[in-house]
Scaffold this motif. Structure first.
Motif, PDB file in Angstrom:
ATOM      1  N   UNK B 420     -11.418  -3.723  12.516  1.00 34.28           N
ATOM      2  CA  UNK B 420     -10.096  -3.376  13.056  1.00 34.28           C
ATOM      3  C   UNK B 420      -9.017  -3.684  12.039  1.00 34.28           C
ATOM      4  N   UNK B 421      -9.138  -4.846  11.406  1.00 34.64           N
ATOM      5  CA  UNK B 421      -8.142  -5.227  10.406  1.00 34.64           C
ATOM      6  C   UNK B 421      -8.144  -4.225   9.279  1.00 34.64           C
ATOM      7  N   UNK B 424      -6.303  -1.096  10.311  1.00 38.80           N
ATOM      8  CA  UNK B 424      -4.859  -1.312  10.359  1.00 38.80           C
ATOM      9  C   UNK B 424      -4.257  -1.343   8.966  1.00 38.80           C
ATOM     10  N   UNK B 425      -4.911  -2.043   8.061  1.00 34.31           N
ATOM     11  CA  UNK B 425      -4.360  -2.151   6.701  1.00 34.31           C
ATOM     12  C   UNK B 425      -4.461  -0.821   5.965  1.00 34.31           C
ATOM     13  N   UNK B 427      -4.104   1.957   7.322  1.00 32.67           N
ATOM     14  CA  UNK B 427      -2.979   2.770   7.820  1.00 32.67           C
ATOM     15  C   UNK B 427      -1.710   2.435   7.056  1.00 32.67           C
ATOM     16  N   UNK B 428      -1.484   1.131   6.827  1.00 33.98           N
ATOM     17  CA  UNK B 428      -0.290   0.738   6.079  1.00 33.98           C
ATOM     18  C   UNK B 428      -0.382   1.270   4.645  1.00 33.98           C
TER      19      UNK B 428
END
Lengths: 261, 585
Positions: B420-421, B424-425, B427-428
């Motif tokens: 998940x992390x 998310x990263x 995406x950034x």
């Protein structure tokens, strides 16, 4: 009788603690009888706290010794926003406990963060995600990071609109992530700032900085008056003590009398 | 196709092609260009290839001087003083053998490489096609020895056409002829045909240079193997033990009862017994030809917008990941090559997990637009053209590191948060660019900014070098803010003159006031834009680094300064120019 609103995360607590009693810290290792009683009371209090019913929004992130007791609710609450005034050292102190306990942390918009200082605090730098220059999209990036990381720091470059803050706060509550804003944040759980510094080791042309004592002031939130703690930094690490142990002990002397009455 | 009555198509019939002294040939062949002057002395000089202090292979000249395989190096040098020794390089041997295998594959498909210098083919198909084992063997010998002749060329051509396993050979045979002489031919090669791999190998080894083919008729392999010494099995423990038990030939070993051999010598002995009886059932396993995994897309006309390129790349990227997935593989690093009208850009991208099609497109996009961070958003920006590269004509994506998908499967438990992390990263990174999301490694160095190494998310962290003591680094407690690059500062004495340090390390005057330029605005209350009185100070602590390298040399004096507002600074002085390295805030 105050009403406890369930599941909102804004629980009205019966009464704030009478004094910022240290959670557990090296202060309890002092060999006076008062200090042993302090440890006893502290153990009892933490037991009471753990037995008190908490809502879903009441989960706490681990903090470094002594810091949690200063915060409203007795710790770093998941889903809340804390505002830290301009000090990176204080910021790292807030991250230290959670990172050392295995959480991932994120830092948005702080390009000049002292990372070696962070590792001295016990923060795992390989679990510390840095986005030093988010530019205009700092709010988007912060929101994206709070989706996946339990503890995110963001520097507030300009004023935050209350609408944006409310939207992000709702997202935080849903995800259970904690945001630490470096700067003003509307509706923050508590505001932390550093007071006067007390450095030692440096003279006029000789020595070097060896230790630092600085007062942490936590204001706002459900605390009636600002809570204060003493952050001590030296070569052996960092810890937070009550500002002056004497006055804390004096208050503790009166505490059993009140409870038996 | 008619079945030849003389050679019944036995599934165990095997052709073994052996190149004698291959390690010597591989080691002495000049790599790219053939310099006749170089080759002549090496070809005639005694050469030995050495592995672990023993002779692994030797040339004919060395053999005539008494060098044998397995001889100690010292002994070999004593027998032949002008012996040229070369360390064995198995990779080189295999690489040089590759053209030979391809030459064999042009004649008959399904080649199994046994070791460098020896390969095996199942006999059934080629023997039927070429009309007999003798003919097949002769064809192989002719082809590999490169006895250049028109008859050979025609036969080769016919064979290629007829076999139909390589449609290009017809057009390429002319070119092939020219460069065949250097890589696809060998001075000597032998062919053995027998029942089973082991018997065929022994048959090939029993040949001589003048009679390079040995064909053992079907069913006679056991008889052929019987007089061979035990050592032919190549199992050191057996070849030492069996002669002591009175068995000197394979025939006497094969005469033992199978079950007794199994009980006495175990699985390995049982297998050796099977080989000695020529009852081997192992079939030739053709080598798997590696599939081409690179993908390439040409743009005609050339494209100069990153979103156009990304759009055109989508099906290609999906094909790239799909063909990897077909082989149950994942790719953890890719090499992206972008050819533009002006220049070529090539870069390797790593991935913390593995590449999906969208990740591949992201990497290409970042490479096309290296400076797209922050400023250019996803909203309609007209100046999306890649000024760095110009109009792009071709994008090539090739896998750099490929791993089995099984090693990267999600576990049932405990791997989910990391995934998940990562999403998310990623995406950034998609919003801001690859270099915008970092993690830190504490490295070595004296300056605080040198010690913190920032690694983009997904890249491999540099090897840790911070374990040294680093005399001259700042002791704890460390500053919370580190400025890279340092901020401009000013330190003056009581008269308002800038303080300096002379060559002997003496201060020109006692510092009285400090002033540091405004930082990013984060710490307005702590950053003294006005000169502030100094409460305590220490220094100078000279740092003289890398004086041997003019471009990286640094010679500064460090100071710790505590001002009256309670803020401490780490300052740098060099030739009366002051900078703030860090702030204790």
């Amino acid at each position: 009788m105050p009403e406890v609103i369930p599941r909102s995360g804004i629980a009205v607590r019966p009464a704030p603690e009478p004094a910022p009693v240290p959670h557990r810290g090296p202060a309890s290792a002092r060999t006076t009888t008062g200090a042993s009683r302090l440890g006893q009371v502290q153990a009892l209090q933490s037991r009471i706290r753990s037995m008190q019913k908490r809502g879903l929004g009441e989960r706490l992130l681990p903090t470094m010794p002594g810091l949690g007791a200063l915060l409203p609710g007795g710790g770093l609450r998941c889903g809340a926003v804390y505002s830290v005034e301009s000090s990176h050292t204080l910021l790292l102190a807030m991250l230290a406990g959670a990172s050392a306990a295995g959480s991932w942390c994120g830092v948005v918009g702080v390009p000049d963060l002292g990372l070696e200082c962070a590792s001295e605090f016990g923060i795992a730098t390989d679990r510390l995600v840095l986005v030093p220059r988010p530019g205009e999209k700092w709010l988007t990036v912060t929101a994206a990071l709070t989706d996946v990381l339990p503890l995110v720091v963001t520097r507030v470059p300009t004023k935050v609109l209350p609408a944006d803050a409310a939207r992000l706060a709702a997202r935080l509550r849903q995800r259970g992530s904690t945001l630490i804003a470096l700067g003003e944040w509307p509706g923050s759980e508590a505001r932390l700032s550093l007071g006067e510094n007390n450095w030692s080791g440096l003279g006029l042309g000789h020595g070097h900085l060896t230790a630092r004592e600085v007062v942490i002031t936590v204001s706002g939130g459900s605390l009636g008056r600002p809570a204060q703690g003493l952050l001590r930094l030296d070569a052996h690490g960092a810890r937070v003590d009550p500002p002056d142990v004497e006055s804390a002990l004096r208050r503790l002397e009166q505490l059993p009398a009140q409870s038996t009455a | 196709m008619h079945r030849s009555p003389a050679q019944p198509a036995d599934p165990g019939r095997t052709i073994v092609v052996w190149v004698p002294d291959w390690p010597v040939i591989a080691a002495t062949t000049p790599s790219a260009r053939r310099a006749e002057g170089d080759e002549a002395p090496l070809a005639s000089a005694p050469v030995a290839v050495i592995e672990k202090g023993l002779v692994f292979a030797c040339s004919a000249a060395a053999r005539s001087a008494g060098i044998r395989r397995g001889l100690r190096l010292r002994e070999a040098q004593a027998r032949c003083v002008d012996l040229v020794t070369i360390a064995n390089d198995q990779v080189l041997g295999l690489r040089r053998f590759e053209p030979i295998i391809m030459a064999v594959e042009q004649l008959m498909p399904g080649v199994q490489v046994i070791r460098a210098g020896m390969c095996a083919v199942r006999a059934r198909g080629p023997v039927r096609f070429y009309g007999g084992e003798e003919k097949t063997a002769a064809l192989l010998i002719e082809r590999l020895r490169g006895a250049a002749g028109d008859a050979d060329k025609d036969a080769d051509k016919d064979a290629s056409n007829g076999a139909g396993n390589d449609s290009r050979s017809e057009s390429e045979s002319g070119n092939d002829r020219n460069d065949r002489s250097d890589t696809t031919t060998v001075p000597d090669c032998r062919v053995g045909i027998a029942d089973g791999l082991f018997a065929a190998e022994q048959a090939a080894r029993s040949t001589t240079a003048s009679a390079p083919v040995c064909i053992i008729p079907a069913g006679d392999s056991a008889g052929f193997l019987a007089p061979l010494p035990i050592a032919a099995l190549g199992i050191p423990s057996l070849s030492a033990l069996l002669p002591k038990l009175g068995m000197h030939t394979l025939g006497s070993f094969a005469a033992l009862d199978q079950m007794q051999v199994r009980h006495r010598f175990g699985e390995a002995g049982s297998r050796a017994h099977t080989l000695a009886r020529a009852a081997e059932k192992t079939a030739v396993v053709p080598r798997a030809v590696q599939k081409e995994l690179d993908v390439q897309v040409d743009f005609e006309p050339s494209l100069d917008r990153a979103d156009q390129i990304a759009f055109a790349l989508r099906p290609v990227a999906e094909r790239f990941t799909a063909q990897l997935a077909e082989q149950h593989r994942v790719c953890t690093a890719i090499r992206v090559r972008i050819d533009s009208e002006k220049s070529v850009s090539e870069q390797v991208w790593l991935h913390p997990r593995w590449f999906t099609a969208a990740d591949v497109i992201d990497r290409v996009r970042w490479q096309v637009q290296p400076n797209s961070q922050g400023s250019s958003g996803s909203s309609g920006n007209s100046d999306n053209s890649d000024t760095g590269l110009g109009a792009v004509v071709r994008v090539t994506v090739s896998p750099e590191t490929v791993d089995g998908a099984g090693n990267h499967e999600d576990g049932l438990w405990s791997t989910a948060p990391d995934e998940r992390i990562h999403h998310g990263l990623a995406r950034v990174q998609g919003i801001l660019g690859h270099d915008a999301v970092l993690t830190a490694v504490i490295g070595g160095g004296r300056m605080l900014a040198d010690r913190q190494l920032l690694v983009p998310w997904g890249d491999r962290p540099p090897a840790p070098g911070g374990s040294g003591p680093w005399p001259g680094r700042i002791p704890a407690p460390l500053p919370g803010s580190v400025f890279a690059p340092p901020l401009a500062a000013r330190v003056v004495d009581a008269a308002g003159v800038s303080v300096g340090v002379d060559e002997r390390g003496m201060l020109s005057a006692v510092p009285v006031r400090v002033q540091v330029a405004e930082t990013l605005g984060s710490a307005k209350t702590l950053s003294p834009t006005e000169p502030v009185e100094i409460a305590a100070w220490a220094g100078p602590w000279p740092v003289d680094e890398r004086w041997w390298d003019a471009s990286a040399a640094r010679s500064v004096n460090r100071f710790q300064v505590l001002d009256t507002t309670g803020c401490a600074w780490l300052l740098l002085e060099s030739h009366r120019v002051w900078q703030a390295e860090a702030r204790y805030d």
